[in-house]
Design a protein around this motif. Structure first.
Motif, PDB file in Angstrom:
ATOM      1  N   ASP A 146      23.961  -8.349   3.212  1.00 37.32           N
ATOM      2  CA  ASP A 146      24.878  -7.720   2.252  1.00 37.32           C
ATOM      3  C   ASP A 146      24.277  -6.487   1.594  1.00 37.32           C
ATOM      4  OD1 ASP A 146      27.350  -7.591   0.914  1.00 37.32           O
ATOM      5  OD2 ASP A 146      26.564  -8.668  -0.833  1.00 37.32           O
ATOM      6  N   THR A 147      22.984  -6.201   1.865  1.00 35.51           N
ATOM      7  CA  THR A 147      22.340  -5.028   1.272  1.00 35.51           C
ATOM      8  C   THR A 147      22.871  -3.772   1.959  1.00 35.51           C
ATOM      9  OG1 THR A 147      20.333  -6.287   0.784  1.00 35.51           O
ATOM     10  CG2 THR A 147      20.123  -3.890   0.844  1.00 35.51           C
ATOM     11  N   LEU A 148      23.311  -2.799   1.176  1.00 35.72           N
ATOM     12  CA  LEU A 148      23.952  -1.616   1.755  1.00 35.72           C
ATOM     13  C   LEU A 148      22.961  -0.724   2.491  1.00 35.72           C
ATOM     14  CD1 LEU A 148      26.379   0.209   2.232  1.00 35.72           C
ATOM     15  CD2 LEU A 148      26.003   1.183  -0.074  1.00 35.72           C
ATOM     16  N   PHE A 149      21.960  -0.222   1.798  1.00 36.25           N
ATOM     17  CA  PHE A 149      21.033   0.736   2.408  1.00 36.25           C
ATOM     18  C   PHE A 149      19.794   0.006   2.930  1.00 36.25           C
ATOM     19  CE2 PHE A 149      23.312   3.429  -0.744  1.00 36.25           C
ATOM     20  CZ  PHE A 149      23.956   4.252   0.174  1.00 36.25           C
ATOM     21  N   LEU A 150      19.564   0.136   4.244  1.00 38.10           N
ATOM     22  CA  LEU A 150      18.478  -0.597   4.901  1.00 38.10           C
ATOM     23  C   LEU A 150      17.434   0.355   5.479  1.00 38.10           C
ATOM     24  CD1 LEU A 150      20.647  -3.145   6.926  1.00 38.10           C
ATOM     25  CD2 LEU A 150      19.477  -3.573   4.738  1.00 38.10           C
ATOM     26  N   ASN A 151      16.201  -0.149   5.579  1.00 38.48           N
ATOM     27  CA  ASN A 151      15.170   0.620   6.271  1.00 38.48           C
ATOM     28  C   ASN A 151      15.233   0.335   7.770  1.00 38.48           C
ATOM     29  OD1 ASN A 151      13.879  -1.852   6.725  1.00 38.48           O
ATOM     30  ND2 ASN A 151      12.478  -1.602   5.011  1.00 38.48           N
ATOM     31  N   ARG A 152      14.314   0.905   8.526  1.00 40.35           N
ATOM     32  CA  ARG A 152      14.345   0.760   9.988  1.00 40.35           C
ATOM     33  C   ARG A 152      14.175  -0.694  10.438  1.00 40.35           C
ATOM     34  NH1 ARG A 152      11.653   5.710   9.358  1.00 40.35           N
ATOM     35  NH2 ARG A 152      12.546   7.425  10.564  1.00 40.35           N
ATOM     36  N   ARG A 153      13.533  -1.495   9.596  1.00 41.82           N
ATOM     37  CA  ARG A 153      13.284  -2.892   9.954  1.00 41.82           C
ATOM     38  C   ARG A 153      14.408  -3.827   9.509  1.00 41.82           C
ATOM     39  NH1 ARG A 153       8.897  -0.655   7.988  1.00 41.82           N
ATOM     40  NH2 ARG A 153       9.110  -1.630   5.942  1.00 41.82           N
ATOM     41  N   GLY A 154      15.464  -3.262   8.953  1.00 40.78           N
ATOM     42  CA  GLY A 154      16.602  -4.080   8.564  1.00 40.78           C
ATOM     43  C   GLY A 154      16.438  -4.783   7.232  1.00 40.78           C
ATOM     44  N   LYS A 155      15.562  -4.236   6.368  1.00 41.02           N
ATOM     45  CA  LYS A 155      15.386  -4.773   5.023  1.00 41.02           C
ATOM     46  C   LYS A 155      15.755  -3.703   4.004  1.00 41.02           C
ATOM     47  CE  LYS A 155      11.687  -8.072   6.105  1.00 41.02           C
ATOM     48  NZ  LYS A 155      10.323  -8.529   5.740  1.00 41.02           N
ATOM     49  N   SER A 156      15.796  -4.106   2.733  1.00 41.66           N
ATOM     50  CA  SER A 156      16.180  -3.138   1.708  1.00 41.66           C
ATOM     51  C   SER A 156      15.104  -2.074   1.536  1.00 41.66           C
ATOM     52  CB  SER A 156      16.426  -3.842   0.365  1.00 41.66           C
ATOM     53  OG  SER A 156      15.253  -4.504  -0.069  1.00 41.66           O
ATOM     54  N   LEU A 157      15.532  -0.891   1.148  1.00 42.65           N
ATOM     55  CA  LEU A 157      14.601   0.201   0.887  1.00 42.65           C
ATOM     56  C   LEU A 157      13.845  -0.058  -0.412  1.00 42.65           C
ATOM     57  CD1 LEU A 157      17.124   3.009   1.739  1.00 42.65           C
ATOM     58  CD2 LEU A 157      14.937   2.734   2.902  1.00 42.65           C
ATOM     59  N   THR A 158      12.620   0.431  -0.500  1.00 39.41           N
ATOM     60  CA  THR A 158      11.855   0.320  -1.743  1.00 39.41           C
ATOM     61  C   THR A 158      12.053   1.595  -2.566  1.00 39.41           C
ATOM     62  OG1 THR A 158       9.869   1.342  -0.791  1.00 39.41           O
ATOM     63  CG2 THR A 158      10.103  -1.054  -0.566  1.00 39.41           C
ATOM     64  N   ARG A 159      11.670   1.519  -3.848  1.00 46.51           N
ATOM     65  CA  ARG A 159      11.725   2.701  -4.712  1.00 46.51           C
ATOM     66  C   ARG A 159      10.876   3.819  -4.123  1.00 46.51           C
ATOM     67  NH1 ARG A 159      12.501   1.679 -10.328  1.00 46.51           N
ATOM     68  NH2 ARG A 159      10.725   3.008 -10.796  1.00 46.51           N
ATOM     69  N   ALA A 160       9.685   3.454  -3.630  1.00 47.12           N
ATOM     70  CA  ALA A 160       8.770   4.462  -3.084  1.00 47.12           C
ATOM     71  C   ALA A 160       9.379   5.184  -1.887  1.00 47.12           C
ATOM     72  CB  ALA A 160       7.450   3.800  -2.701  1.00 47.12           C
ATOM     73  N   MET A 161      10.134   4.458  -1.073  1.00 44.74           N
ATOM     74  CA  MET A 161      10.747   5.069   0.110  1.00 44.74           C
ATOM     75  C   MET A 161      11.816   6.089  -0.296  1.00 44.74           C
ATOM     76  SD  MET A 161      10.965   1.661   2.491  1.00 44.74           S
ATOM     77  CE  MET A 161      11.653   2.388   3.969  1.00 44.74           C
ATOM     78  N   ILE A 162      12.570   5.786  -1.352  1.00 46.70           N
ATOM     79  CA  ILE A 162      13.583   6.736  -1.833  1.00 46.70           C
ATOM     80  C   ILE A 162      12.900   7.991  -2.360  1.00 46.70           C
ATOM     81  CG2 ILE A 162      15.509   7.097  -3.410  1.00 46.70           C
ATOM     82  CD1 ILE A 162      16.141   4.993  -1.372  1.00 46.70           C
ATOM     83  N   PHE A 163      11.798   7.819  -3.105  1.00 47.97           N
ATOM     84  CA  PHE A 163      11.032   8.965  -3.593  1.00 47.97           C
ATOM     85  C   PHE A 163      10.567   9.829  -2.419  1.00 47.97           C
ATOM     86  CE2 PHE A 163      10.880   6.844  -7.636  1.00 47.97           C
ATOM     87  CZ  PHE A 163      10.576   7.831  -8.573  1.00 47.97           C
ATOM     88  N   THR A 164      10.057   9.177  -1.366  1.00 44.86           N
ATOM     89  CA  THR A 164       9.534   9.905  -0.209  1.00 44.86           C
ATOM     90  C   THR A 164      10.634  10.682   0.502  1.00 44.86           C
ATOM     91  OG1 THR A 164       7.800   8.250   0.106  1.00 44.86           O
ATOM     92  CG2 THR A 164       8.314   9.657   1.982  1.00 44.86           C
ATOM     93  N   ILE A 165      11.793  10.063   0.665  1.00 44.88           N
ATOM     94  CA  ILE A 165      12.931  10.725   1.311  1.00 44.88           C
ATOM     95  C   ILE A 165      13.279  12.008   0.564  1.00 44.88           C
ATOM     96  CG2 ILE A 165      15.434  10.554   1.713  1.00 44.88           C
ATOM     97  CD1 ILE A 165      14.942   7.516   2.256  1.00 44.88           C
TER      98      ILE A 165
END
Length: 301
Positions: free
Chosen positions: A211-230
């Motif tokens: 049910d998580t909308l935004f996923l990382n490449r591994r199919g899990k939720s994104l972290t705060r750090a990943m959003i900062f990096t993007i």
């Protein structure tokens, strides 16, 4: 130090359960107390939270003050005051040893913002070609941050079941697990739908993240750090010479609403601020805009 461990653990439970604070907020509160404990241990001071004096705490603050700016010192004192207020509340002692310790006066830091052109430039720099599998996701993320004014933690925790597109709203879970409904425009709905229905469905999704909308490449939720990096990488790619973060989009959201005539109360509700005082910082953002308000609306003008 054993005499402090029980009080700190109880305080941690109080912050999480009774005050409903996020893990990040709890960590920040405990960090200040643990710095005090480290100072006490280092100086071999045998004292418990029930017996520590204002003088000892003042010595600790003087000791650490050289390494902190006024804003950090203010946060440190505020964090310790909160801990000892809890100690008093629980009846372990009758007074707060920080009651007479003054918080340094600090100017209110105005948040950085982006212009609409800069936001368009950032979003426009996203590679949406087939070779960039995360392009449509990243575009939906930036559009959501800006059009809904979300905190980064609110974005990473957004669920598909929180999308009420027919009604024009999303349900957001903010600080203290408080929920609010925020309007979402048709264009942002479109970008989220493209990502959700055309990109997200093609990737494997880990159990528990269906049910998580935004996923990382591994199919899990994104972290705060990943959003900062993007965002950091996109700013570099767009040659935007500003230090920006996910919060920059939230500040820009509020500032642009105010500049276009929205009232503070409405902005407060959409941002999820408990106090209108927090929202009032945006009144300082654009003095030219405030002058135009006077020129256009005051009866003597």
């Amino acid at each position: 130090m054993k005499s402090w461990t029980k009080y700190i653990n109880d305080y941690q439970s109080y912050l999480k359960i009774e005050r409903g604070l996020s893990d990040n907020s709890v960590t920040n509160y405990l960090f200040d107390v643990k710095r005090l404990v480290a100072y006490i241990e280092e100086n071999e001071i045998d004292v418990s939270p029930k017996k520590i004096t204002e003088e000892t705490i003042q010595q600790f603050i003087y000791h650490i003050a050289e390494t902190l700016n006024p804003r950090s010192r203010a946060r440190l004192i505020s964090g310790l005051k909160s801990f000892f207020s809890y100690i008093v509340f629980e009846g372990y002692r009758e007074d707060n040893p920080l009651a007479l310790i003054e918080v340094p006066k600090i100017g209110r830091k105005l948040p950085d913002t982006l212009s609409t052109d800069e936001i368009d430039m950032l979003i426009g720099s996203i590679d949406l070609s087939a070779k960039n599998k995360q392009g449509h996701r990243n575009k939906a993320i930036l559009e959501t941050l800006y059009s809904c004014g979300l905190r980064v933690s609110e974005l990473t925790e957004l669920k598909i079941s929180d999308l009420f597109f027919d009604e024009g709203f999303i349900k957001v879970t903010g600080k203290g697990n408080k929920q609010r409904f925020v309007p979402i425009d048709n264009l942002t709905q479109k970008y989220i739908t493209i990502y959700k229905d055309e990109v997200r469905v093609l990737q494997p999704i880990q159990k528990g993240y269906e049910d998580t909308l935004f996923l990382n490449r591994r199919g899990k939720s994104l972290t705060r750090a990943m959003i900062f990096t993007i965002i950091k990488n996109l700013a570099k790619q767009a040659e935007l010479n500003k230090t920006i973060s996910p919060h920059t989009f939230r500040h820009s959201f509020a500032t642009h609403l105010l500049e276009n005539g929205a009232d503070l109360r409405s902005i407060q509700l959409m941002l999820g601020h408990e106090s209108i005082t927090t929202t009032e910082i945006y009144m300082h953002m654009d003095r030219k805009f405030l002058k135009n308000i006077i020129d256009n609306y005051h009866p003597r003008r």
